[in-house]
Design an enzyme around this catalytic site. Structure first.
Site, PDB file in Angstrom:
ATOM      1  N   THR A   5      -8.470   6.797  -1.804  1.00 49.87           N
ATOM      2  CA  THR A   5      -9.857   6.394  -2.032  1.00 49.87           C
ATOM      3  C   THR A   5     -10.800   7.564  -1.772  1.00 49.87           C
ATOM      4  O   THR A   5     -11.920   7.566  -2.273  1.00 49.87           O
ATOM      5  CB  THR A   5     -10.255   5.200  -1.142  1.00 49.87           C
ATOM      6  OG1 THR A   5      -9.918   5.484   0.221  1.00 49.87           O
ATOM      7  CG2 THR A   5      -9.549   3.932  -1.584  1.00 49.87           C
ATOM      8  N   LYS A  37     -14.446   8.806  -3.585  1.00 54.35           N
ATOM      9  CA  LYS A  37     -15.692   9.114  -2.876  1.00 54.35           C
ATOM     10  C   LYS A  37     -16.207  10.500  -3.257  1.00 54.35           C
ATOM     11  O   LYS A  37     -17.408  10.692  -3.468  1.00 54.35           O
ATOM     12  CB  LYS A  37     -15.471   9.015  -1.366  1.00 54.35           C
ATOM     13  CG  LYS A  37     -15.107   7.622  -0.893  1.00 54.35           C
ATOM     14  CD  LYS A  37     -14.478   7.635   0.501  1.00 54.35           C
ATOM     15  CE  LYS A  37     -13.779   6.323   0.788  1.00 54.35           C
ATOM     16  NZ  LYS A  37     -12.954   6.380   2.017  1.00 54.35           N
ATOM     17  N   HIS A  72       0.799  -1.227   0.000  1.00 55.62           N
ATOM     18  CA  HIS A  72       0.000   0.000   0.000  1.00 55.62           C
ATOM     19  C   HIS A  72       0.829   1.273   0.000  1.00 55.62           C
ATOM     20  O   HIS A  72       0.253   2.358   0.033  1.00 55.62           O
ATOM     21  CB  HIS A  72      -0.912   0.035   1.231  1.00 55.62           C
ATOM     22  CG  HIS A  72      -2.155  -0.778   1.089  1.00 55.62           C
ATOM     23  ND1 HIS A  72      -3.264  -0.333   0.395  1.00 55.62           N
ATOM     24  CD2 HIS A  72      -2.464  -2.020   1.535  1.00 55.62           C
ATOM     25  CE1 HIS A  72      -4.202  -1.260   0.439  1.00 55.62           C
ATOM     26  NE2 HIS A  72      -3.746  -2.291   1.124  1.00 55.62           N
ATOM     27  N   LYS A 104       0.877  14.842   1.828  1.00 59.06           N
ATOM     28  CA  LYS A 104      -0.450  15.137   1.280  1.00 59.06           C
ATOM     29  C   LYS A 104      -0.625  16.637   1.030  1.00 59.06           C
ATOM     30  O   LYS A 104      -1.589  17.051   0.381  1.00 59.06           O
ATOM     31  CB  LYS A 104      -1.538  14.596   2.198  1.00 59.06           C
ATOM     32  CG  LYS A 104      -1.538  13.052   2.261  1.00 59.06           C
ATOM     33  CD  LYS A 104      -2.599  12.527   3.200  1.00 59.06           C
ATOM     34  CE  LYS A 104      -2.549  11.005   3.320  1.00 59.06           C
ATOM     35  NZ  LYS A 104      -3.085  10.302   2.135  1.00 59.06           N
ATOM     36  N   LYS A 136      -8.465  14.285   4.688  1.00 58.22           N
ATOM     37  CA  LYS A 136      -7.641  13.079   4.665  1.00 58.22           C
ATOM     38  C   LYS A 136      -6.683  13.161   5.852  1.00 58.22           C
ATOM     39  O   LYS A 136      -6.655  14.183   6.553  1.00 58.22           O
ATOM     40  CB  LYS A 136      -6.869  12.969   3.355  1.00 58.22           C
ATOM     41  CG  LYS A 136      -6.022  14.209   3.027  1.00 58.22           C
ATOM     42  CD  LYS A 136      -5.400  14.090   1.651  1.00 58.22           C
ATOM     43  CE  LYS A 136      -6.447  14.240   0.579  1.00 58.22           C
ATOM     44  NZ  LYS A 136      -6.233  13.360  -0.558  1.00 58.22           N
ATOM     45  N   ARG A 137      -5.927  12.115   6.056  1.00 60.05           N
ATOM     46  CA  ARG A 137      -4.926  12.166   7.120  1.00 60.05           C
ATOM     47  C   ARG A 137      -4.012  13.375   6.918  1.00 60.05           C
ATOM     48  O   ARG A 137      -3.636  13.702   5.786  1.00 60.05           O
ATOM     49  CB  ARG A 137      -4.099  10.869   7.077  1.00 60.05           C
ATOM     50  CG  ARG A 137      -3.093  10.696   8.188  1.00 60.05           C
ATOM     51  CD  ARG A 137      -2.660   9.227   8.256  1.00 60.05           C
ATOM     52  NE  ARG A 137      -2.305   8.692   6.957  1.00 60.05           N
ATOM     53  CZ  ARG A 137      -1.041   8.620   6.500  1.00 60.05           C
ATOM     54  NH1 ARG A 137      -0.045   9.072   7.202  1.00 60.05           N
ATOM     55  NH2 ARG A 137      -0.802   8.076   5.322  1.00 60.05           N
TER      56      ARG A 137
END
Length: 828
Positions: free
Chosen positions: A670, A674, A370, A568, A562-563
């Site tokens: 993901t 969504k 992952h 990110k 998100k985290r």
């Protein structure tokens, strides 16, 4: 048993009937007999628990029939091993899958119940940190919906991921006591328990046939007790099993210690045993934290494999065909100890020779990688392994010895490659590379997006790919449309069904492609915008209650949830907001589309820079939202405690989805799926599944910016100098300097210095390098939103073209290309 003891037809209908009257009767029965309450005195939790038991009753007969059918037919079964299952609330999801949401709502109205309040009362089981655990939950949903026999195995953490509270702009963590009011969805199995050892020593002995054997004599043994949760498929009779393990002491109380006055010692073993399943992923920096995390991983892997062996022996009487019965999927490196543990169980407990045990193990196991982030590629010190799992260390050494002999023959006289591929990293501190163990001991290795798999094959697992190219596959991640459209966004679900003519899309998301031909239809566009605006109003009201700030639903909702992590790049979005703030302050008449920037996500408790980013979001919001010169155009809000439940409020309301990680770092993502399923347009880099989403929805319906993965590699290889970028772009320099000036920290010039200094002098994730491209792309977003018919068309097309990103498609790929499993329909 005489006939009077059997449930009559009316009793049976009360337990299994799906009509309104049966639901009402069952609800009142459960409230009275299981909760000891009647409507007039029931608490909200009583009302929820009665509803949950009523729905669970309707799943149990299907569950038992599924298990019996799978056993009788000896169906090949997927065993999905994951340290995380971020399930989200069960009640509404199970109502949708049973097809009785409207009936249940009507039953509640006739009983004068507040349906929404009952749904809202459910505690979320926070058994995961984010994407990895939510993916596992989506896959369990799809396995059942596709009628594929499956068991999910994991840990029943007493305390899940922490609840996030914002105090003075900072993240504060609170314990997630999700079990405090009871969990009606699980069924304890006290008789289903397995011993799991730690520590001790090994010894050699000769068995009755004269063969040399090894036995492990652990110094500590805990028991793993099963808790079972039914996982219902949508519109089918199949109900699969999620089996989570709780750790317990073999004896909970030492009377001898108590009798001599050692009161702590009397319960010490119980406390030490229960610690293993006490909390999701402790801080793994201190040595004690690392040891506990390794214990957790081994604990659930051992329980799960012992359970599979039990099932196979009960059914077949032999383990010779274990790998034909079970396809064991390792969800990242956390369950990779399964390779060594299955070898131990087969050889030491069931007396197989090495060759046969290794053949079964390598045929049964499959490994999903992952991540490409070095810190996420798990390694464990040999010293820790030797202390906790001495027998497994011996087995890993032997696996490695035999494997490296293969490598030497395959890559003749290439000792550098031997060192790179070794399961044991012989560098400073000698460590076990768990991704290498999983790759060597598995039949298949897969990445989770096309770009990620390509990078996997060309970087971290390049040597393994060159040795075994046939092992490597790509299975792009997906998410379930049941939860993330039907449950999260019922208004949109009804509109899609109306536009498509039926609800087949819930089982085959490619059916939403029918929306394409209506994307230009102004009538559909008007309804589409009404649905989006209603979702935005719902979110605005919720944020108003939780944060004191109610966004204007007529503004563009620009969302990044998100985290919180530097790769990110939430801080890239913050630099853009600061730049916009400057533009408005310098020219109040500048033409900008009014926006509300919404952030959500949790930072790891020990990750200082991520926590500082959360503080900066809130600090910028405090200034911007209270500045009357700009707050008609620009607003910033942080959504506290982002989780599945709160994500269901957010995904339907987003106009713009921020997927702006540095290219080459996000395995898949993901959240991007969504948001897009719910009609949000994406601004993003060519990273993870963004690449495939852009190809599917159309390049004109995706806002692309930034360096590509090869360009990132080239930029870093040639010597990236963020200081020069900072000084070479006046807009960028001004935004960074404004943060450093203390404007957003009440004059404190030191508060955000770690963040600004890191950007100027290091910038490991190329935030500054992508800043100008990001700002330019956001200008395109700004212009596009001012053309509402075109924006609505693009939004419809995003939803219409997301069929590929259903988790049903992902599971179909696994089933056909990796597991070799077939559907086993259960007739209701």
């Amino acid at each position: 048993m005489n006939d009077t003891a059997k449930p009559n037809a009316e009793q049976q209908r009360t337990r299994t009937g799906l009509d309104k009257d049966a639901l009402k009767r069952a609800y009142l029965d459960n409230l009275f007999y299981l909760r000891g309450r009647f409507l007039e005195v029931a608490t909200t939790n009583d009302l929820y628990m009665a509803a949950a038991y009523t729905v669970r009753d309707r799943m149990l007969a299907r569950w038992i029939k599924s298990a019996q059918t799978y056993k009788d037919t000896n169906a090949r079964t997927v065993c999905y091993l994951s340290a995380e299952f971020l399930l989200g609330p069960h009640l509404l999801n199970n109502l949708v899958n049973l097809g009785i949401t409207d009936t249940a709502r009507a039953a509640g109205e006739e009983l004068e119940l507040d349906f929404e309040a009952i749904v809202e009362a459910e505690e979320e089981p926070g058994l995961g940190n984010g994407g990895l655990g939510r993916l596992a939950a989506c896959y369990m949903d799809s396995l059942a919906t596709l009628q594929i026999p499956a068991i999910g195995y994991g840990i029943r953490y007493e305390f899940g991921i922490f609840d996030q509270v914002i105090v003075d702009g900072w993240q504060s963590e609170r314990g997630d006591t999700w079990l405090k009011s009871g969990n009606p969805w699980e069924i304890p199995r006290p008789k289903l328990s397995f011993p799991v050892g730690f520590g001790g020593r090994t010894e050699q002995y000769t068995d009755e046939h004269g063969a040399l054997r090894m036995r492990w004599l652990p110094s500590m043994v805990v028991n793993g007790m099963a808790y079972d949760t039914p996982i219902m498929g949508y519109g089918v009779g199949n109900v699969n099993l999620l089996r989570l393990w709780k750790s317990e002491a073999p004896e909970s109380f030492d009377f001898q210690a108590f009798n001599i006055g050692d009161y702590y010692g009397a319960v010490h073993a119980k406390m030490e045993a229960e610690t293993i399943s006490k909390v999701l992923y402790p801080n793994d920096e201190p040595e004690a934290g690392k040891a506990l995390r390794l214990k957790q991983q081994y604990f659930f892997v051992s329980c799960s494999l012992q359970d599979m062996i039990r099932l196979e022996l009960n059914n077949a009487g032999t383990l010779a065909h274990f790998h034909e019965k079970f396809a064991v999927q390792l969800n990242d490196t956390h369950p990779s100890l399964a390779v060594a543990e299955l070898m131990r169980l087969l050889m030491d407990e069931h007396l197989m020779d090495w060759a046969r045990a290794w053949e079964i193990t390598r045929s049964a196991c499959h490994f999903t990688n992952h991540t490409l982030l070095p810190e996420a590629l798990e390694t464990w010190s040999v010293d820790l392994f030797e202390r906790l799992l001495p027998r497994h260390l011996q087995i890993i050494y032997e696996i490695n010895r035999r494997f490296l002999d293969e490598v030497r023959v395959h890559f003749f006289a290439d000792e550098a490659r031997v060192a790179r591929m070794s399961i044991i990293d012989e560098g400073f501190g000698r460590r076990i590379r768990m991704a290498h163990l999983a790759a060597v001991g598995s039949k298949a290795v897969n990445g989770v997006a096309a770009l990620h798999t390509d990078l996997l094959k060309s970087t971290v697992m390049h040597d393994f790919y060159e040795m075994w190219p046939e092992k490597f596959h790509n299975v792009t991640n997906g998410v379930t449309p049941r939860r993330f459209i039907a449950v999260s966004n019922p208004r949109l679900a009804r509109l899609i069904t109306e536009a498509c003519g039926d609800d087949r899309w819930l089982r085959d998301l490619t059916c939403v492609k029918q929306l394409e031909e209506q994307a230009e239809d102004h009538a559909l566009q008007a309804k589409w915008r009404q649905v989006k605006t209603a979702a935005k109003q719902d979110l605005a009201d919720w944020l108003g209650e939780r944060t004191g700030f109610t966004p204007d639903p007529q503004t563009l909702f620009d969302v990044q949830a998100k985290r919180i992590h530097e790769y990110k790049r939430q801080h890239l979005s913050l630099l853009h907001i600061v730049w916009l703030y400057e533009q408005i302050k310098q020219n109040p008449n500048v033409e900008l589309t009014p926006r509300t920037f919404i952030f959500g996500g949790k930072a790891a408790p020990g990750y200082f820079m991520a926590k500082l980013i959360i503080k900066l979001v809130n600090a910028i919001g405090e200034v911007v939202n209270n500045d009357p010169q700009v707050n008609g155009t620009l607003r910033v809000v942080f959504m506290p405690d982002f989780n599945v439940k709160n994500g269901q409020r957010l995904y339907p309301a987003a106009d713009l989805s921020e997927q702006i990680s540095m290219a080459g770092k996000e395995a898949s993502g993901t959240g991007n799926m969504k948001f897009s399923m719910n009609g949000a347009l994406t601004i993003g880099t060519l990273d993870g599944a963004n690449v495939e989403i852009r190809d599917e929805v159309g390049h004109d319906n995706f806002f692309l910016f930034g360096l590509t993965a090869p360009e990132v590699h080239h930029r870093q290889a040639e010597g990236y100098r963020p200081w020069e970028v900072y000084h070479g772009n006046e807009q960028l320099k001004s935004a960074v300097d404004l943060i450093a000036s203390g404007l957003f920290s009440h004059g404190d010039t030191e508060l955000f210095r770690p963040l600004t200094d890191n950007l100027i002098h290091s910038d490991p994730f190329l935030v500054l390098a992508d800043f100008q491209a990001y700002v330019d792309c956001q200008r395109q977003v700004d212009r596009a939103y001012r053309a509402p018919h075109n924006w609505d068309r693009m939004s419809i097309l995003n939803t219409a073209r997301m069929g590929k990103f259903s988790s049903d498609r992902s599971i179909q790929d696994y089933a056909e290309r990796i597991w070799g499993v077939a559907p086993m329909p259960i007739e209701v």
